[in-house]
Design an enzyme around this catalytic site. Structure first.
Site, short mmCIF file in Angstrom:
data_model
loop_
_atom_site.label_atom_id
_atom_site.label_comp_id
_atom_site.label_asym_id
_atom_site.label_seq_id
_atom_site.Cartn_x
_atom_site.Cartn_y
_atom_site.Cartn_z
N ARG A 117 63.96 45.02 55.77
CA ARG A 117 63.84 46.48 55.71
C ARG A 117 64.47 47.15 56.94
NH1 ARG A 117 62.22 44.81 51.38
NH2 ARG A 117 60.54 45.71 50.14
N SER A 157 56.06 50.80 48.37
CA SER A 157 55.28 50.16 49.45
C SER A 157 55.26 51.10 50.64
CB SER A 157 55.94 48.87 49.92
OG SER A 157 56.02 47.93 48.91
N GLU A 189 56.64 51.44 56.28
CA GLU A 189 58.02 51.28 55.81
C GLU A 189 58.59 52.69 55.61
OE1 GLU A 189 58.55 48.73 52.33
OE2 GLU A 189 60.33 49.85 51.80
N1 EPU Z 1 48.06 41.69 46.94
C1 EPU Z 1 46.70 41.88 46.90
N2 EPU Z 1 46.23 43.14 46.71
C2 EPU Z 1 47.03 44.20 46.57
C3 EPU Z 1 48.42 44.03 46.63
C4 EPU Z 1 48.92 42.75 46.80
O1 EPU Z 1 45.93 40.92 47.03
O2 EPU Z 1 46.50 45.30 46.41
C5 EPU Z 1 48.60 40.32 47.09
C6 EPU Z 1 49.26 39.85 45.80
O3 EPU Z 1 48.32 39.29 44.93
C7 EPU Z 1 50.23 38.82 46.29
C8 EPU Z 1 50.65 39.38 47.64
O4 EPU Z 1 49.64 40.32 48.03
O5 EPU Z 1 49.62 37.58 46.49
C9 EPU Z 1 52.03 40.01 47.62
O6 EPU Z 1 52.07 41.04 46.66
P1 EPU Z 1 53.39 41.37 45.80
O7 EPU Z 1 53.99 40.13 45.26
O8 EPU Z 1 53.03 42.46 44.84
O9 EPU Z 1 54.47 41.91 46.81
P2 EPU Z 1 54.37 42.65 48.23
O10 EPU Z 1 54.62 41.64 49.29
O11 EPU Z 1 53.09 43.40 48.30
C10 EPU Z 1 56.91 43.26 48.41
C11 EPU Z 1 57.75 44.47 48.62
C12 EPU Z 1 57.83 45.29 47.33
C13 EPU Z 1 58.40 44.40 46.24
C14 EPU Z 1 57.48 43.19 46.07
C15 EPU Z 1 57.99 42.22 45.04
C16 EPU Z 1 57.50 45.09 50.96
C17 EPU Z 1 56.94 46.07 51.93
N3 EPU Z 1 57.20 45.29 49.68
O12 EPU Z 1 55.56 43.69 48.15
O13 EPU Z 1 58.74 46.37 47.58
O14 EPU Z 1 58.49 45.10 45.00
O15 EPU Z 1 57.40 42.48 47.34
O16 EPU Z 1 59.09 41.53 45.52
O17 EPU Z 1 58.21 44.17 51.37
C18 EPU Z 1 58.91 48.66 48.18
O18 EPU Z 1 59.43 48.27 49.23
O19 EPU Z 1 58.74 49.88 47.92
C19 EPU Z 1 58.39 47.66 47.25
C20 EPU Z 1 57.65 48.00 46.19
#
Ligand code: EPU
Length: 322
Positions: A155, A222, A318
């Site tokens: 990012r 995010s 972010e």
């Molecule tokens: N999780 C929870 N509770 C929540 C949210 C997430 O326990 O309320 C856990 C999920 O179960 C999972 C882990 O956290 O084990 C990661 O969650 P997820 O795979 O949804 O992805 P993320 O790391 O939360 C990142 C990006 C997203 C992108 C997703 C999928 C960042 C800041 N965010 O989110 O990007 O869509 O991976 O690749 O890196 C964005 O930047 O606007 C965005 C949506």
């Protein structure tokens, strides 16, 4: 080029915050960039910004209207910085070029994909960006930056190091003539992927299942970055919270899930003022209706303080706070 005076930025930010700007300029492809005095803010799709006050200066953005992608040669595609990124993803698949499908349904523009090095589902814009053509508003000339020049990281890019300086007019992506599905991200394991279009559609559905519908509630996707921590910190938290998802390790850094930390701290579904934490995804803050930027910031600060107390980790937004 279109110029507007004293106009609301509500249609120009996905949070739907009703701040005003003194002057808004919208450029079209081929426009000359005039010298600009005073404060300048460069805005892409407005999907990563929170306005906490009126902006006393000039906001510059590029028109989204034009479908300006061009295939330069075999697998190099150049697109207008204002093109909606998701339209480019579809355009590339329609033209037999692959790679961007994992970035489906990311809000924002082509230019913002380079500023933010947007990423999702095991892919980042930097994996595909060949070069970036930007107008330097300080030196009043065009620059072409190679991928290495762009200082891409999670990012992050050169363009974030110099806010307001480089207006990204075109981005060239190096794509693949063959569809080689990237299913490295755990959540994609069981998605259909016979064709790139099938994978794109499934990723789009997956993404939208975790985000508010924009016509119902504003948000910036995010809100926080996933924190990068050292091995000692990761081991300490994992020992205390055995239910924490495994961290993603790159070089010597461990990327923790900010969404999980916020969720585990008990914030999912909570509201403060008219700002809320999305019930399906604690990483997403949203506008419950007519919310101000200051309400979003107050909620974000309360979350940061609480996660700091509970886990000893400092979350960083972010989204950019103006
Ligand atoms: N999780 C929870 N509770 C929540 C949210 C997430 O326990 O309320 C856990 C999920 O179960 C999972 C882990 O956290 O084990 C990661 O969650 P997820 O795979 O949804 O992805 P993320 O790391 O939360 C990142 C990006 C997203 C992108 C997703 C999928 C960042 C800041 N965010 O989110 O990007 O869509 O991976 O690749 O890196 C964005 O930047 O606007 C965005 C949506």
């Amino acid at each position: 080029m279109k110029t507007f005076a004293d106009i609301s930025l509500k249609p120009y930010n996905t949070f739907g915050i009703d701040s005003k700007v003194r002057r808004l300029i919208v450029f079209e492809p081929g426009d000359d960039i005039p010298p600009l005095e005073g404060n300048v803010l460069l805005l892409g799709g407005g999907s990563n910004v929170v306005f906490t006050k009126d902006y006393d200066g000039t906001v510059i953005t590029l028109s989204h209207s034009s479908n300006q992608a061009i295939i330069l040669s075999g697998n190099l595609v150049t697109a207008w910085g204002g093109m909606v990124m998701d339209d480019l993803v579809q355009w590339t698949l329609d033209n037999g070029l692959y790679g961007l499908e994992n970035l489906s349904a990311i809000p924002g523009t082509v230019g913002a994909s380079a500023v933010q090095n947007v990423g999702a589902y095991g892919a980042e814009a930097k994996d595909f960006i060949e070069s970036v053509e930007a107008y330097d508003l300080q030196e009043h000339r065009m620059y072409t930056f190679s991928n290495a020049d762009c200082h891409f990281a999670y990012r992050h890019s050169l363009f974030k190091e110099h806010p307001g300086r480089y207006l990204i007019l075109r981005v060239t992506y190096r794509l693949c003539n063959e569809f080689l599905p990237n299913l490295s991200y755990k959540a994609l394991e069981n998605l259909p992927h016979s064709t790139a279009q099938q994978l794109r559609n499934a990723i789009t559905d997956l993404r939208w299942s975790k985000l508010p519908r924009p016509e119902e509630h504003g948000s910036a996707g995010s809100f926080f970055k996933n924190p990068l921590v050292d091995e000692g910190t990761y081991t300490r938290i994992k020992a205390q919270y055995t239910d924490m998802p495994d961290a993603h390790k790159t070089n010597d850094e461990y990327k923790l899930s900010a969404g999980w930390l916020i969720d585990r701290a008990g914030w999912k579904g909570k509201t403060m003022g008219r700002a809320g934490v999305w019930p399906n995804n604690a990483l997403v803050l949203y506008n419950t209706g007519a919310c101000t930027g200051n309400e979003v910031v107050a909620l974000a600060q309360a979350i940061v303080a609480d996660v700091q107390t509970k886990f000893g980790i400092t979350l960083e937004p972010e989204a950019i706070i103006i």
